[in-house]
Each structure stands twice: as structure tokens, then as C-alpha cells.
Design an enzyme around this catalytic site. Structure first.
Site, PDB file in Angstrom:
ATOM      1  N   TYR A  64       0.834  -1.207   0.000  1.00 45.47           N
ATOM      2  CA  TYR A  64       0.000   0.000   0.000  1.00 45.47           C
ATOM      3  C   TYR A  64       0.865   1.253   0.000  1.00 45.47           C
ATOM      4  O   TYR A  64       2.060   1.216   0.317  1.00 45.47           O
ATOM      5  CB  TYR A  64      -0.967   0.014   1.195  1.00 45.47           C
ATOM      6  N   CYS A  65       0.243   2.360  -0.391  1.00 47.20           N
ATOM      7  CA  CYS A  65       0.875   3.674  -0.348  1.00 47.20           C
ATOM      8  C   CYS A  65      -0.196   4.661   0.100  1.00 47.20           C
ATOM      9  O   CYS A  65      -1.107   4.297   0.836  1.00 47.20           O
ATOM     10  CB  CYS A  65       1.477   4.043  -1.716  1.00 47.20           C
ATOM     11  N   ARG A  66      -0.116   5.908  -0.341  1.00 50.53           N
ATOM     12  CA  ARG A  66      -1.089   6.903   0.083  1.00 50.53           C
ATOM     13  C   ARG A  66      -2.440   6.683  -0.606  1.00 50.53           C
ATOM     14  O   ARG A  66      -3.477   6.626   0.035  1.00 50.53           O
ATOM     15  CB  ARG A  66      -0.567   8.323  -0.202  1.00 50.53           C
ATOM     16  N   ILE A  93      -3.844   4.169   1.880  1.00 51.86           N
ATOM     17  CA  ILE A  93      -4.134   4.426   3.293  1.00 51.86           C
ATOM     18  C   ILE A  93      -5.141   5.564   3.458  1.00 51.86           C
ATOM     19  O   ILE A  93      -5.786   5.677   4.497  1.00 51.86           O
ATOM     20  CB  ILE A  93      -2.830   4.659   4.101  1.00 51.86           C
TER      21      ILE A  93
END
Length: 101
Positions: A64-66, A93
């Protein structure tokens, strides 16, 4: 493989061979992250490749990332490095409703 928030969370929770990877910057990781995540910044370029190369490629990678864009790219790189199973968190996220620290 891109998974919705619900699919990703459910699959991760039930996966005994899961590895949780956060590909954001260390600063973003410090602000908030999913418990148990390992942080390797995809913007490190070749450094990202070197660090990932040290990991157990038989694991199922939950990435995952932003917002989901960097993690989608990271999944491509992981696949090229021999990781068979990668799961990208769509919405990142920003849309995550689960636990954070």
C-alpha cells in the site's frame, strides 16, 4: 493484483504467509501506517530494488501507499523481481478504515 479495501483487508487477515509492505516515504510512514508494515520507499529507485531483493519472495506481498498509485507500480517491480503474489490496496491508506498506528 488490485484489491478493494474490503477484499485486501479480509485476504490479508486470513493469510498465514502475508508480508505487509508500505512503499511511501519514511516521513509518511512515521505519520501513520498499518501495524506490522515494513517501510521501503519506492522513490529510492535502485535502492528499492536492492532492499526488496533481500526479502522472502515466497511470501504474499500486501502493498500500500497513500492512494494506490505508487503501490501499483511497486507490485509491478516486485513481480519483475520474482514475487509471484502481490496485492495492491486500491485507494491506499487514504481510504483505509482498519487499524493504524
Amino acid at each position: 493484483m488490485n484489491l478493494s479495501q474490503e477484499e485486501w483487508a479480509e485476504q490479508f487477515k486470513n493469510d498465514d504467509n502475508a508480508f505487509l509492505l508500505d512503499v511511501r516515504t519514511p516521513e509518511e510512514f512515521e505519520e501513520v501506517h498499518i501495524p506490522g508494515a515494513t517501510n521501503i520507499d519506492i522513490h529510492k529507485g535502485q535502492g528499492f530494488v536492492y532492499e526488496v531483493d533481500e526479502l522472502d519472495k515466497s511470501k504474499n506481498f500486501y502493498v500500500y501507499c497513500r492512494s494506490g498509485a505508487r503501490s501499483a507500480k511497486a507490485c509491478e517491480v516486485l513481480n519483475q523481481l520474482g514475487v509471484a503474489n502481490t496485492y495492491n490496496l486500491l485507494g491506499g491508506i487514504l481510504d483505509w478504515k482498519g487499524e493504524t498506528e
